[in-house]
Write an enzyme that holds these catalytic residues in place. Structure first.
Site, mmCIF file in Angstrom:
data_model
loop_
_atom_site.group_PDB
_atom_site.id
_atom_site.type_symbol
_atom_site.label_atom_id
_atom_site.label_comp_id
_atom_site.label_asym_id
_atom_site.label_seq_id
_atom_site.Cartn_x
_atom_site.Cartn_y
_atom_site.Cartn_z
ATOM 1 N N SER A 1 -42.175 54.979 -15.806
ATOM 2 C CA SER A 1 -40.937 54.340 -15.354
ATOM 3 C C SER A 1 -40.903 52.835 -15.506
ATOM 4 C CB SER A 1 -40.663 54.714 -13.891
ATOM 5 O OG SER A 1 -40.205 56.040 -13.800
ATOM 6 N N GLY B 1 -45.115 52.940 -12.733
ATOM 7 C CA GLY B 1 -44.738 53.977 -13.683
ATOM 8 C C GLY B 1 -45.809 55.039 -13.785
ATOM 9 N N ALA B 2 -45.399 56.259 -14.132
ATOM 10 C CA ALA B 2 -46.343 57.360 -14.317
ATOM 11 C C ALA B 2 -45.799 58.311 -15.369
ATOM 12 C CB ALA B 2 -46.562 58.114 -12.997
#
Length: 484
Positions: free
Chosen positions: A86, A330-331
């Site tokens: 993200s 983010g992931a």
């Protein structure tokens, strides 16, 4: 300027500049110390590989540790690239603001003015959703509309078409609810305004002006570089390589697929810290636009899931005991990234990892780094207090629903529990989760028993109220209004 320090492929030190670097403010950066801390924390928390970039007064210092893939043993170097999940939203938001600044886009016009095919389940709400609300996650759009629209250049157009009638988590403008769907719509707006596919517009209008040579959006581009493989496994154990490198469709790009080195991520942050100017002097954004992106639009009831106190136009906003900052997490599948920027100190820290207890590494490393480099005291990790408050669960008991999820809150013998069930288009995502609710305050609870699907530690479960008086619960930064 940049400093690169890492292990080479034979496991020897690769120092392309001196270990000790002094920034323009006279601060001594002990890079050997931070390399040692990165190595130790990465090993302790079973993270296969990590890359760290420190931006201090305009200079980027890059460190690397571990391996890109436990199966091959290929070492992480400072030019390795990682999936950032993200964090891609910051790139999309920056590009949208560049278009708005040029006069090509009105942030406050209804999205349907640009995308007549756009619609949500509520026709009135369709016309209330603006680009500005998409940027700040206040459009009300749900997060998880999963649709693979193919690999073609028309994937975003097909995605927006397929999303017609998508549900709202809450009415537009009434609260924050994290929405990846909204950022895909922003990606399509970019395509219509520029006449280019999102990937190409990003290259032409942002990556090239910034000189980001190790940033890309497509898997075939990543293969030109040393690319990290995500790893999955149970907490506290060494993870194994994920079954696939990337499971997201191409249309996920605007919200979830920018691939980059940690150094390049820090260089994007440098442009924002520099008032919109790239390293070579190219103006990418005006100072006013940069400031606008950092201006708080909405407060976050859930201040723990992504450490957010509020949201701007793209940026997650932080308040570290009066010291403001911004950034994003983010992931993707087994890869995790963290960016934090402290404008008052001219400091940015970017950490990219490929599995294991990445959040624990982030929490410990950033606490030390930001304290030393920027005088920031980060909050303690989220957990229930030793002496939890006594809470009346009666007002919270009930059924909460958002698109794809039903949350049933019950109380028994003074203890609360939430049953988190996936329904509709997400019904096969996971088995139902039974979450014990440990009180932190009267409305904030530490959720247990969620497993690695959500968090390795306690998961924040936050009850709040929308402006019309409707109760709601936040899990994973998504708003679920009370329906019964």
């Amino acid at each position: 300027m940049s400093t690169n320090v890492s292990w080479d492929e034979q496991g020897n030190w690769d120092a392309r500049d001196s270990w000790g670097a002094r920034d323009s403010a006279g601060r001594k950066l002990d890079l050997a110390h931070w390399q040692t801390r990165l190595d130790a924390l990465r090993a302790k928390h079973h993270v296969p590989g990590a890359s760290l970039a420190l931006l201090v007064d305009g200079t980027v210092h890059e460190l690397a540790s571990g391996v890109l893939h436990r199966g091959t043993g290929v070492a992480v170097t400072t030019d390795s690239v990682f999936q950032m999940g993200s964090i891609a939203k910051i790139y999309t938001a920056t590009l949208i603001l560049r278009l708005a600044e040029s006069g090509a886009l009105d942030l406050d016009a209804p999205v349907v003015d640009v995308l007549p095919e756009f619609s949500v389940a509520d026709p009135e709400a369709t016309h209330a959703i603006t680009t500005r609300r998409l940027l700040s996650h206040t459009s009300g759009l749900t997060c998880d509309f999963n649709h693979d629209s193919g690999r073609g250049d028309d994937c975003l157009a097909k995605y927006v078409e397929a999303a017609k009638g998508v549900a709202l988590d809450c009415p537009p403008g009434t609260g924050i609810s994290y929405s990846s769907v909204g950022y895909n719509v922003l990606g399509r707006i970019i395509e219509v305004v520029t006449g280019k596919v999102w990937d190409q517009a990003l290259k032409d209008l942002l990556l090239t002006p910034l000189g980001l040579t190790h940033t890309m959006t497509l898997p075939e581009e990543a293969l030109r570089f040393r690319a990290a493989m995500g790893h999955l496994g149970e907490p506290g154990r060494a993870p194994d390589p994920a079954p696939e490198w990337d499971m997201m469709p191409r249309s996920a790009g605007p919200y979830g697929r920018v691939i980059a080195s940690a150094g390049d991520l820090a260089r994007l942050a440098r442009m924002h810290l520099s008032g919109g100017i790239a390293e070579d002097g190219t103006r990418v954004l005006s100072e006013e636009t940069v400031a606008l992106m950092q201006r708080r639009v909405v407060d976050c009831p859930d201040k723990w899931t992504v450490s957010s106190d509020g949201w701007g136009l793209g940026w997650t906003l932080y308040d570290w005991n009066g010291v403001p900052g911004y950034g994003h997490d983010g992931a993707s599948i087994g890869q995790y990234g963290y960016l934090r920027v402290v404008p008052s100190a001219g400091v940015a820290v970017a950490l990219l990892t490929n599995g294991g207890g990445a959040r624990e590494v982030y929490a410990a490393l950033y606490r030390e780094l930001l304290a030393e480099l920027a005088g920031v005291t980060m909050p303690e990790p989220f957990a229930p207090p030793a002496q939890p408050p006594v809470v009346d669960f009666a007002p919270l008991v009930g059924t909460y629903r958002r698109e794809g999820v039903v949350i049933t809150v019950t109380e028994r013998d003074g203890a609360g529990q939430a049953l988190y069930e996936f329904v509709d288009g997400m019904k096969d995502f996971s088995e139902p989760l039974r979450i014990d609710l440990l009180p932190v305050t009267e409305t904030v609870f530490a959720g247990t028993g969620v497993g690695a699907a959500f968090s390795q530690d306690y998961m924040p479960v936050v009850f709040s109220t929308l402006p019309d008086g409707t109760g709601c619960v936040y899990i994973g930064m998504r708003c679920g209004p009370k329906v019964a």
